[in-house]
Structures are given as C-alpha cells and as structure tokens.
Design an enzyme around this catalytic site. Structure first.
Site, PDB file in Angstrom:
ATOM      1  N   HIS A 439       0.791  -1.232   0.000  1.00  7.64           N
ATOM      2  CA  HIS A 439       0.000   0.000   0.000  1.00  7.64           C
ATOM      3  C   HIS A 439       0.824   1.283   0.000  1.00  7.64           C
ATOM      4  O   HIS A 439       0.311   2.344  -0.388  1.00  7.64           O
ATOM      5  CB  HIS A 439      -0.929   0.004   1.224  1.00  7.64           C
ATOM      6  N   TYR A 555     -14.912   5.881   8.157  1.00  5.70           N
ATOM      7  CA  TYR A 555     -13.858   6.336   7.251  1.00  5.70           C
ATOM      8  C   TYR A 555     -14.220   5.929   5.830  1.00  5.70           C
ATOM      9  O   TYR A 555     -14.474   4.761   5.554  1.00  5.70           O
ATOM     10  CB  TYR A 555     -12.545   5.673   7.665  1.00  5.70           C
ATOM     11  N   THR A 568      -4.921  10.619  -0.756  1.00  6.05           N
ATOM     12  CA  THR A 568      -6.302  10.442  -0.296  1.00  6.05           C
ATOM     13  C   THR A 568      -6.655  11.463   0.778  1.00  6.05           C
ATOM     14  O   THR A 568      -5.786  12.094   1.376  1.00  6.05           O
ATOM     15  CB  THR A 568      -6.515   9.032   0.301  1.00  6.05           C
TER      16      THR A 568
END
Length: 738
Positions: A439, A555, A568
């Site tokens: 990630h 979230y 993001t």
C-alpha cells in the site's frame, strides 16, 4: 482504505537536544528535506521529459514556430516587429568564412523563435495551472457551499457520536487548540506548502506506512480480484503468459508516457505521479522505518512455486518475450520436480511478520553471499508471481466461493506471497488470477488502472487458441528459468518460523465475507436521484446501527489526485443528517415522504463532503500534518492527540472501475471484476470495500476479526443487503425489473 488502520494512534519520536529554538530547527529541517526530495523528483521528471521530447514542449512545435518566422521573413513580413534585427545586431561579425549575413539572419530568427516558443509554453502552463486549480465547478451545480474552519468541521463530524457533556469537552479542547496552538503549527505548514510539491503526501507515506512496525499482511496490503463471471482458459501457465506480457506492455507505455491521465468526472485530469513506482519497486525493511526502493528498469520477474524461487527473464536480447514463450517458461517451473532447499519454503513469511524482526534478519543473514544475490533477484524484479497449487473461482451457486477466493488473495498461506513487492500476481491452479498489493507506494485506483488494461488486453487483443494456450509457437531454445540458491542457517529458519506464526495468527483471525448483490445496481439507484456512492454509504450507516445498535466514526477514502502528488483524504460518512435518517428508519413511525426527505438531506450532505475532500477542503490530512509539526516542535496538544487516536470502527472504500475504456461494458456485461478488499481496521470493527459494478449489480467485501465478540462479517453483510433493499423500497425502485 487500509491506510485507516495505520492512521490511528501512529507514533514517532523526535529527540533533538536543546530548548525550543532547537526544536523549531528540527521542524524546519524536515520541511527543508521534504522540499529537497520534491525538487529532486521534479528534476527527474524534467530530465525524462527532455529525453522523450515532451518537455518543455515537443520538438515539432518548436520547428513550426521557426518555420513560421523564416517563412514570414522570405515573404517580406516581419512578424517579430524588429526583434529579429535587434538579435542580429547583437551577434558578432566576421567569425569565419561561413559566418555570412544569411547565417546570422537564420540564427537570429531561430533565437527569436525559441524565445517565442518558450514564452508561449510558459503562459500556456500558467494558464493551465490556474484552470486546473479551480475546483468550483464541482459545487456550482449543487448550490452554495459554506466555508468553515477545519477544526469546527471536525466538531460537526463527531457531534452524532458524542453526548452533550463529551461534545462540550471536545469543543473546549478545539477552541483552545484553534486560539493557542494551531496558528503556530500552521505557519510551518504554510512554509512547507511553498517549498514542497505537496505538503501532505511525503509525511503520509513516511509516518502512516513506512514507519509502521506492524506486519503488512492483513494490516496494510490489500487484494484485487479479476473477472469472475467469465473464464478465458483454465491453463495456469497460459493465463500468466498473456497477463505478464500485457503488464510489460503497460510498463512500456508508462515509460514512454503514452498513458492518458484519468479524468475526474470526465473534466479535469488527475495526477499520475503514483504510477511512477508501479513496477520495479520493493519495500525494504528497516529497524525504525522502511524504505521504498524503486529501480528505473527490471528485465525479469521473481516466481514462487511449491516452496521454490525462480528468476524468469522477460526479454531475449532487446525483444520482449511473446506470450507463448512466457507460457513455456512458467510451464517449465510447474514441471520442475526439484524440492525446496532447507529454509526456502517459508522464507517469504519474513515479509509477513514484524518489520523490525525482518530488518534484523535481513541484515544478519541476507547481506552477503548467495543469500544476498538471491534476495536481490527478488527485490529487483519487475514484480512477483505466485504459482499456487490450490484452485479458486467464484461460483454464483456457492456464495462461500467468493470469500474463499478473497482470503487466498489477502494472505494465502502467509509464505507464498512476497508482501514487500509493489504487487504480487497470483495464479491459481485452475487459471484464476488476482493481486496482492503493497500500500505504501500508491492507492488502489492506481493498481486498478493497470489491472483493467491487463485484463482487457488479454481478453480482447492477445487471446487464446481453441485448446486454451497462448497464440503462437514458443521458442524451445530459450534458457530455462533460473532457480535461486539459498544458504539459510538454522538461526534464520527459527526467525522465519516465528514470523510465520505471527502472520498466521493474523490471517486466522480474519473473517472475510464477500458477496454479489443482485437485486439492483447503479442504474436503478440513480432513479432515487442520488449518487450511487452516497446511497451505499447511507445504507452502511443503517446496516451498522442495526448490527451494533450505535453509530461509530466512519472512514471513507476519497482521492485528492486533482492536486500534484495527491493521495487520499477522509470523508467522515457518519453525519448528523445520516444518523437522523437512520434513527427515523429504525423507529418505523415516520411517513415515507418524511423518510425520503431525510434521505435526500443525508445524501446531499455526503456528496458535498466528498467534493470538499476531493478539492483539498477535508479535515483529516490537515490535522495529521499539524500533529506531525507538533511532534517536531515538542508541542503537546490534547485536541490533536485525541483526534489522531480515535478508532475507525467502520472503514470503507469504493473500488474504481472503467477508468479506461478497453471494451464496451454494455456489449460485454459479464466482463466484470469483483473488486477487492482489505483487513479490518479496528479489532472490534469492520472493513468494507464495495464495487458498484455496472448498471445491475454490486460487490461487497467485508472483513472483521473472529476474536471480537461484537462483530460478525456475514451478519453485517446480511444487514447491508437488507438496508439496500429497504432504502430502495422508499423510492419504490422496481427491483424485479433488474
């Protein structure tokens, strides 16, 4: 998405000596280093642009300007308004037999043309920058947006979750922070925004990802599924032959800057920076912080099969291997009967365990000799390939099959994936594919863009023979894949086993429930006059309240790629408007018209918050950066400490699809990927990933932990199903026609 797990209660230490001015110097030092790294990346891009003929402009455009100037001169028209003559007078005379008046005239026209060309590029770029910096178009069609500070926006977001006493306490902390601490911290962020390309992204990558010492498996890495309603071939090696070839085709387009940017709402191009590290990238473990190692090129892939590691070359000379040649190479690995070397079978478990333990083992056992050479072959590979011995696929008649497929992609057996690589291509025995993705280097839409290209290229351009093999006749003279050699001592094997046990404990605790929602999809949701994402998010709030009997901090990941190097922002989906709708639905005493009105208010609020997040007006990344500055300055802020420690018990993410038009989805409605998913963020919470897959269906991936008595992924999935149906019924959506 999975970053929510890392963003909660992250910690780091800064220990400069001295008093406050020394602490301030520490903050300035890190702002300075951020700027240096930012300018290094800019210079690399400029160099690449010049080499590829696209920066500062194309050679063709320069030639057109020169020809226009010279042509006008020969036509006795001075478009330079005397500037060419001025340049000519400044040039020296009598420098040689070839330095004629005609030569001086041509050179002066070339100099003038170059200046005009450069000025044109400068004004064009500045104009384009101003246009792309304008985000008002996202709001104009939806009315006026009120402006408020991010601190008070935060208070609004937590109001539904706190009683009056708790909210008053939080309000007091926020007021104190805004009046006393925030102005000082903000000055450093303003300074960083002037100096660095993006004031958030480098700190986000470092502190949320690379400094985390938790295992990557389940906590950070996520998975991606492929087409689940069609099957091109069941031959494992053949699928990989086409897929790997298509991936290198994509990399070549990426290197040549031939990939068009993704457009936000079809209007504004989004930053493509994250794509730069898609290939040839590995996360290198460190004792305190990891490092992302990115190479400019790699000519091989690393492959794992039955406990053995192989190196497969992608090129013969300068030519990319054809899919049939790659199929032959992968089949050679599948046919290889050699057993694993001692300690080799579970070696990749090191990448699944604690980061500090892996860093120590890497330094102790893999820093020299054949172990270093073999590890380099993996870490310097374009990407990693796992040839699995088990089969997985989605059978619509067997709902559990999708969940088992997802579990295999998320963690496998904890030693048949190299979790440090930018991504691992997983090929099951029956030819089904998937990805496991690290990630830190990028977010899910980036790998989704690659995956769409690869699956579309494989299906509609490369194809298979009638027997399911790659097209063409392979070259049997190609050198066989190279088996990697290891010398792993017993002490290292003990560390491997320890990491394996840690990873297996995490994997065994994950409950994953994946399902396809068939009653309706995007097409009928739009009849409710709302965005599909808002519809699903409000349904998730209703489902969660029915599941847990309370609301929680929620979230949702939103892209900020309309900004250079943006990643993001968080959309806090649990709002006062959504909770009012949920409470009215649960009460069961309201008229349908009232419920519709409450739903539309909640939907409008959610859509506005999503736009604010996309356009840089979100809350969480700004507060995160203020917190980082406060740590460098040694400033204690009870408000920031509380904000950054709040658990996200419901972490959600919508999976992007159809970012590139490789085929017409209306013509090929079954060519649908099922999206992907990630592990639960909180020990007593849910992770929910969903894909609004075309007009008629949705896919959900729900994760939780078996160790929590409060959560159950399948139970929550059933609540989501019912919530979607109940909201659709409010608007009398005719599900039977779907």
């Amino acid at each position: 998405m999975a970053e929510a797990h890392q963003a909660v209660a992250f910690q780091f230490t800064v220990t400069p000596d001295g008093v406050d001015f020394r602490l301030s110097r520490e903050a300035l030092k890190h702002i300075y280093l951020s700027g240096i790294n930012s300018w290094k990346k800019r210079l690399i891009r400029i160099k690449n642009g010049i080499l590829r003929g696209v920066y500062p402009g194309s050679p063709t455009s320069w030639l057109v300007v020169v020809m226009a100037t010279v042509g006008s001169s020969y036509c006795k028209v001075d478009i330079s308004m005397g500037l060419v003559c001025c340049v000519q007078r400044c040039l020296p005379e009598g420098c040689g037999p070839y330095w004629t008046p005609q030569t001086r005239a041509l050179l002066s026209m070339a100099i003038f043309s170059t200046g005009v060309w450069m000025m044109g590029i400068f004004f064009f770029r500045q104009t384009l920058k101003l246009l792309l910096s304008y985000h008002g178009w996202m709001f104009e069609m939806h009315g006026h947006t009120s402006h408020f500070t991010k601190v008070w926006a935060y208070l609004e977001s937590v109001r539904p979750l706190l009683d009056d006493e708790e909210f008053y306490r939080m309000e007091t902390l926020a007021k104190e922070f805004q009046d006393k601490t925030a102005p000082r911290l903000q000055k450093y962020l303003v300074l960083k925004s002037w100096w660095a390309t993006n004031y958030v992204s480098d700190w986000w990558e470092e502190y949320v990802y690379l400094r985390s010492r938790a295992p990557l498996v389940v906590n950070s890495n996520y998975y991606v599924m492929e087409f689940v309603l069609i099957k091109n071939t069941e031959i494992q090696a053949a699928r990989l032959g086409n897929i790997v070839h298509a991936m290198i085709m994509y990399r070549r387009k990426l290197d040549r800057e031939e990939i068009k940017p993704v457009m936000a709402l079809g209007i504004v191009p989004m930053c493509s920076y994250q794509m730069e590290r898609m290939f040839n990238t590995t996360r290198i473990p460190g004792k305190e912080t990891d490092l992302l190692q990115h190479l400019s090129d790699s000519r091989h892939v690393a492959v794992y099969h039955k406990g053995r590691f192989f190196k497969v070359w992608l090129y013969e000379g300068s030519q990319l291997l054809r899919p049939c040649d790659l199929e032959m190479q992968f089949q050679r690995i599948l046919d290889d009967p050699s057993p694993p070397q001692p300690g080799e079978e579970k070696l990749a478990a090191l990448t699944a365990g604690g980061r500090a333990e892996w860093a120590q083992a890497r330094q102790a056992f893999f820093s020299s000799g054949k172990n270093k050479a073999a590890l380099d072959a993996i870490e310097r590979a374009a990407f990693f390939v796992a040839l699995d011995e088990e089969s997985h696929h989605y059978d619509p008649e067997d709902e559990a099959s999708l969940s088992l497929y997802g579990k295999a992609l998320l963690h496998g057996n904890c030693y048949n994936r190299w979790f440090d690589k930018s991504f691992t291509v997983i090929a099951f025995k029956n030819g089904q594919l998937g990805l496991n993705t690290e990630h830190a280097w990028a977010d899910a839409p980036i790998i989704g863009h690659l995956w769409e290209f690869v699956l579309g290229t494989e299906t509609f351009h490369l194809g298979y023979t009638e027997t399911g093999h790659c097209l063409g006749k392979p070259n049997p003279m190609l050198a066989a894949p190279q088996r990697l050699q290891w010398d792993i001592p017993e002490q290292c094997q003990a560390v491997i086993e320890s990491s394996y046990q840690v990873a297996m404990a995490l994997a065994d605790d994950v409950e994953l429930y994946c399902f396809q929602f068939l009653p309706f999809g995007k097409g009928l949701i739009k009849k409710c006059r709302t965005s599909p994402d808002a519809f699903v998010q409000i349904a998730l709030q209703l489902a969660h309240f029915r599941d847990r009997g309370k609301f929680c901090l929620t979230y949702e990941a939103s892209m900020t790629r309309m900004f250079r190097e943006g990643r993001t922002e968080t959309v806090r989906s649990c709002t006062s408007e959504s909770t009012a709708f949920v409470q009215a639905m649960v009460a069961g005493t309201h008229m349908k018209a009232d419920l519709q009105d409450l739903f539309r208010k909640a939907s409008k609020k959610h859509q506005n918050m999503y736009r604010l997040a996309m356009t840089g007006a979100g809350i969480d990344r700004h507060l995160f950066c203020l917190y980082v500055v406060s740590k460098y300055l040694g400033v204690s802020s009870p408000f920031l400490a509380e904000v950054l420690s709040e658990p996200w018990r419901l972490s959600t993410s919508q999976i992007a699809q159809f970012q590139i038009r490789m085929f017409d989805p209306e013509k090929y409605p079954n060519h649908l990927g099922a999206g992907g998913g990630f592990g639960p963020v909180a020990d007593d919470g849910y992770g929910v990933s969903y894909m609004i897959a075309g007009e008629n269906t949705l896919f959900f991936h729900i994760s939780s932990k078996f160790s929590s008595s409060e959560t159950n992924a399948q139970r929550f999935g059933n609540h989501i199903r019912q919530a979607l149906l109940d909201i659709a019924d409010l608007f009398q959506v005719p599900k039977a026609d779907s």
